[in-house]
Design a protein around this motif. Structure first.
Motif, PDB file in Angstrom:
ATOM      1  N   ALA A   1      -2.415  11.898  -2.106  1.00 32.48           N
ATOM      2  CA  ALA A   1      -2.860  12.654  -3.284  1.00 32.48           C
ATOM      3  C   ALA A   1      -2.681  14.156  -3.100  1.00 32.48           C
ATOM      4  O   ALA A   1      -2.279  14.867  -4.032  1.00 32.48           O
ATOM      5  CB  ALA A   1      -4.329  12.328  -3.579  1.00 32.48           C
TER       6      ALA A   1
ATOM      7  N   ALA B   1       4.643  11.958   1.743  1.00 37.22           N
ATOM      8  CA  ALA B   1       4.540  11.963   0.284  1.00 37.22           C
ATOM      9  C   ALA B   1       5.133  13.222  -0.349  1.00 37.22           C
ATOM     10  O   ALA B   1       5.724  13.160  -1.433  1.00 37.22           O
ATOM     11  CB  ALA B   1       3.080  11.804  -0.135  1.00 37.22           C
TER      12      ALA B   1
ATOM     13  N   SER C   1      -3.096   7.088  -6.687  1.00 30.83           N
ATOM     14  CA  SER C   1      -3.100   7.265  -5.231  1.00 30.83           C
ATOM     15  C   SER C   1      -4.517   7.472  -4.700  1.00 30.83           C
ATOM     16  O   SER C   1      -4.859   6.976  -3.610  1.00 30.83           O
ATOM     17  CB  SER C   1      -2.214   8.450  -4.840  1.00 30.83           C
ATOM     18  OG  SER C   1      -2.770   9.674  -5.312  1.00 30.83           O
TER      19      SER C   1
ATOM     20  N   VAL D   1       2.602   0.954   0.459  1.00 35.36           N
ATOM     21  CA  VAL D   1       1.708   0.300  -0.503  1.00 35.36           C
ATOM     22  C   VAL D   1       1.466  -1.154  -0.126  1.00 35.36           C
ATOM     23  O   VAL D   1       0.357  -1.685  -0.328  1.00 35.36           O
ATOM     24  CB  VAL D   1       2.302   0.423  -1.929  1.00 35.36           C
ATOM     25  CG1 VAL D   1       1.565  -0.485  -2.900  1.00 35.36           C
ATOM     26  CG2 VAL D   1       2.250   1.860  -2.403  1.00 35.36           C
TER      27      VAL D   1
ATOM     28  N   VAL E   1       7.599   4.346   0.065  1.00 36.51           N
ATOM     29  CA  VAL E   1       6.359   4.205  -0.699  1.00 36.51           C
ATOM     30  C   VAL E   1       5.997   2.735  -0.862  1.00 36.51           C
ATOM     31  O   VAL E   1       4.821   2.338  -0.712  1.00 36.51           O
ATOM     32  CB  VAL E   1       6.504   4.897  -2.073  1.00 36.51           C
ATOM     33  CG1 VAL E   1       5.311   4.561  -2.965  1.00 36.51           C
ATOM     34  CG2 VAL E   1       6.628   6.402  -1.896  1.00 36.51           C
TER      35      VAL E   1
ATOM     36  N   SER F   1      -5.910   4.839  -2.006  1.00 36.42           N
ATOM     37  CA  SER F   1      -6.296   5.268  -0.656  1.00 36.42           C
ATOM     38  C   SER F   1      -7.765   4.992  -0.370  1.00 36.42           C
ATOM     39  O   SER F   1      -8.134   4.527   0.721  1.00 36.42           O
ATOM     40  CB  SER F   1      -5.999   6.766  -0.484  1.00 36.42           C
ATOM     41  OG  SER F   1      -4.633   7.030  -0.652  1.00 36.42           O
TER      42      SER F   1
END
Length: 691
Positions: A47, A170, A27, A244, A240, A31
């Motif tokens: 994160a 998250a 992550s 992504v 997610v 990012s």
């Protein structure tokens, strides 16, 4: 077993640490390399949420290990993407501080890991993390504004969206994926899971690709379908995947979707809002389905517990019935000898007065014990709902008068006066079950005599006419010991007495009034008591009954006395045979005996009997088998009335006798009058068939 569970937990924690460490590293790289805006701020930063989730769920030193991984790789990746050492240290410090702050708040509020299993918990978690994200964003934006002169408002907005979105999406997604309850709720085959997740990826790529014209809202149906099939975990994984796929394409400027016309900043914020809405919409649907699934499993579990409890209750009832049957049989068998020989001795004329008095005492004591046994059986019938009323035209006044006449000798023996008062303006008959009502009144009068040492007992009947039914009130008033107010609530409960101390003067099983209440309630009435300690009590029964016309019965033809009967007694107990033979010989019956069912069948085949008295429990062939065998005989031998004469007196046991072909039942201990009446009845019945 505890060691095995501990080993399993250690393996689970190790796997969780490894998975979270890999997720943190991936992550961070994702990012920093793929979602950075023009100000160098990542548009999506999960994160911190992964570190916070690890600190919440990992035990021992594993949380520290994950923190070290986070700090090391955070610094390394920041430096690799071109940040200065001071910025790398600042970003790492504030991100670590945010994760630690969220962890501390969760520990304080939830005393452990928050469980995302309801809409309330889903809404509460971002309410806790968002203020932390706002404080972190303000701190970083202010430092960068002072040090490097970056725009304060834009920096504050970018950093807040970065921190808040990462925590809001998250953190609950990670907690849902870790929670084993969500895995158990929606356990689908791996091919189906992979197919759904690939569908989410394909549709998202189609909507975000610059060469496609598909609108982004097409992502919602497939995400909701994934949540429907895979539950909350499916919603988390779908969100997610969307993040992504869309963020790198949009931040690269290749996608014309998501407000690209307004520039990369507006596009990044649009995608952030889109992912948040998608995540919470699909996760809410998944949680609702999970809650429904939990309720279904809870209902199924409760149904299983209910069935198990019902089975235990039935088994307990069966055990109680078997116990009552065994105890009744074992008490009645020796009691038959006691009362039987007492009755035989009482018929002798050569007994001295003191011996006759002792015989009468034996008979009275045996009768009292028989009353207790019968009370237990009556209560068993009441509990199993086997009390059936047989209403017929009955004179309530005459019934009370006869009942008082039965109890008057016992009252006079104690020096008590017994008076009767009847207020009956109707003067007719009512539709009543005379036998059951008499049983209640005898019990009340018997208690009045038992608990009154001096004074009087009054029996009163008050009839109030009504339009459809008359109101009947029976009152039994005594001048006895009375009952304390706190004990009156126990009067009509089973196995209870107002005086239950070891020094009480009067015995009894405490079932009589409970049976009375049950009988009165079956008759649709009420029963109660008013009492003053030391002055006496008034027990009353209220019934509503319609008036009835008398039934003219045909005159019964004169029948022969039992002495004209030829009777076969079948019993394996010599004492029972002796008592039965003696009682019947007294009235001139011709008696033959058999010691088991096999002998009974042989004698019934060759002899001409008017009545057969059959015991149930016997060696070689029991009474039920013998009855069936005799009924299968041809000619007159198969038509002889067979009367059960047994200590089996429970309703179920009596029903088995009738099912085998018996015509009547006499419960041991044998009462002479009952025995004679039964034989006379079936001799008359058989004689009527012959004519």
């Amino acid at each position: 077993m505890p060691h095995r569970l501990a080993a399993q937990e250690r393996r689970r924690q190790a796997a969780l640490l490894l998975g979270l460490s890999a997720a943190v590293v991936i992550s961070l790289a994702f990012s920093e390399y793929l979602t950075r805006t023009a100000l160098g701020v990542a548009a999506f930063w999960p994160a911190n949420a992964l570190l916070a989730a690890g600190l919440i769920t990992l035990t021992g030193s594993r949380g520290l290990s994950l923190t070290i991984v986070f700090v090391v790789f955070h610094l390394a990746i920041d430096l690799l993407v071109g940040d200065s050492p001071m910025r790398a240290l600042l970003y790492t410090a504030v991100d670590t501080g945010e994760a630690l702050a969220v962890w501390g708040l969760c520990q304080r509020l939830w005393r452990g890991a928050p469980r995302i299993r309801s809409m309330r918990s889903l809404a509460l978690l971002p309410a806790v993390t968002t203020p932390v994200a706002a404080i972190v964003a303000l701190l970083v934006a202010w430092i960068l504004h002072l040090v490097d002169g970056e725009p304060l408002v834009r920096g504050l907005t970018d950093w807040f969206l970065r921190c808040a979105l990462g925590m809001a999406v998250a953190l609950p997604a990670t907690l849902v994926l870790i929670d084993a309850e969500h895995r158990r709720s929606f356990h689908r085959p791996w091919p189906e899971q992979l197919m759904l997740l690939f569908a989410v990826f394909a549709v998202t790529l189609l909507c975000a690709h610059p060469a496609s014209g598909a609108p982004p809202f097409l992502i919602f149906p497939i995400a909701l379908a994934t949540a429907y099939r895979l539950g909350a975990r499916g919603a988390a994984m779908a969100s997610v995947i969307v993040a992504v796929v869309t963020l790198p394409i949009a931040m690269s400027g290749a996608s014309p979707r998501f407000n690209a016309i307004l520039g990369p900043v507006a596009q990044a914020r649009t995608i952030q809002v889109f992912i948040t809405v998608l995540f919470y919409t699909s996760l809410a649907a998944g949680l609702a389905l999970a809650q429904q699934d939990r309720l279904k499993r809870l209902l199924l579990r409760r149904e299983q517990l209910t069935r198990a409890a019902r089975s235990r209750a039935l088994a307990a009832t069966e055990a109680k019935t078997e116990f009552l049957a065994t105890m009744s049989h074992e008490i009645r068998t020796p009691l038959n000898s006691v009362l039987g020989f007492a009755q035989l001795l009482a018929t002798r004329q050569d007994l001295p007065p003191d011996v006759r008095r002792q015989v009468n005492l034996i008979d009275s004591a045996g009768a009292a014990l028989l009353t207790v046994v019968n009370d237990i059986l009556d209560f068993s019938r009441v509990e199993t709902g086997q009390i059936e009323l047989l209403p017929q035209p009955t004179s309530a006044a005459g019934l009370l008068r006869d009942t008082v006449a039965i109890m008057a000798p016992e009252a006079r023996a104690k020096g008590l006066s017994m008076d009767l008062e009847i207020i009956d303006p109707v003067g007719g008959l009512h539709d009543l079950d005379a036998d059951r009502l008499r049983q209640v009144l005898i019990n009340l009068l018997n208690n009045a005599v038992k608990f009154t040492e001096e004074g009087r007992i009054d029996a009163r009947l008050i009839i109030e006419p009504g339009d459809i039914e008359d109101r009947l009130r029976f009152e039994i008033i005594d001048t006895g010991v009375g009952i304390d107010l706190d004990k009156q609530s126990l009067l009509f409960q089973r196995f209870s007495q107002a005086d239950s101390s070891v020094s009480r003067l009067h015995g009894g099983a405490g079932l009589g009034l409970a049976i009375c209440r049950a009988l009165v309630e079956v008759m649709g009435g009420k029963i109660g008591a008013d009492s003053v300690p030391g002055r006496g009590s008034c027990f009353w029964v209220e019934l509503s009954a319609p008036t009835a016309e008398p039934i003219v019965l045909p005159e019964r033809p004169k029948t022969s006395a039992p002495g004209a009967a030829k009777v076969l007694i079948v019993d394996d107990h010599p004492v029972n045979l002796e008592i039965g033979e003696a009682l019947l010989t007294l009235v001139g019956c011709e008696v033959d005996v058999a010691e088991n069912g096999k002998q009974a069948v042989e004698k019934a085949t060759g002899g001409r009997y008017d009545v057969i008295l059959m015991d149930i429990h016997m060696p070689q062939m029991d009474g039920l088998q013998a009855t069936r065998a005799i009924k299968a005989l041809r000619g007159e031998a198969g038509k002889v009335p067979i009367i059960a004469m047994s200590a089996d007196a429970l309703p179920r046991q009596v029903e088995r006798c009738y099912a085998a072909g018996m015509v009547d039942h006499i419960a041991k201990p044998i009462q002479r009058e009952v025995l004679y009446a039964k034989i006379e009845r079936w001799m008359h019945h058989r004689g009527g068939e012959a004519h």
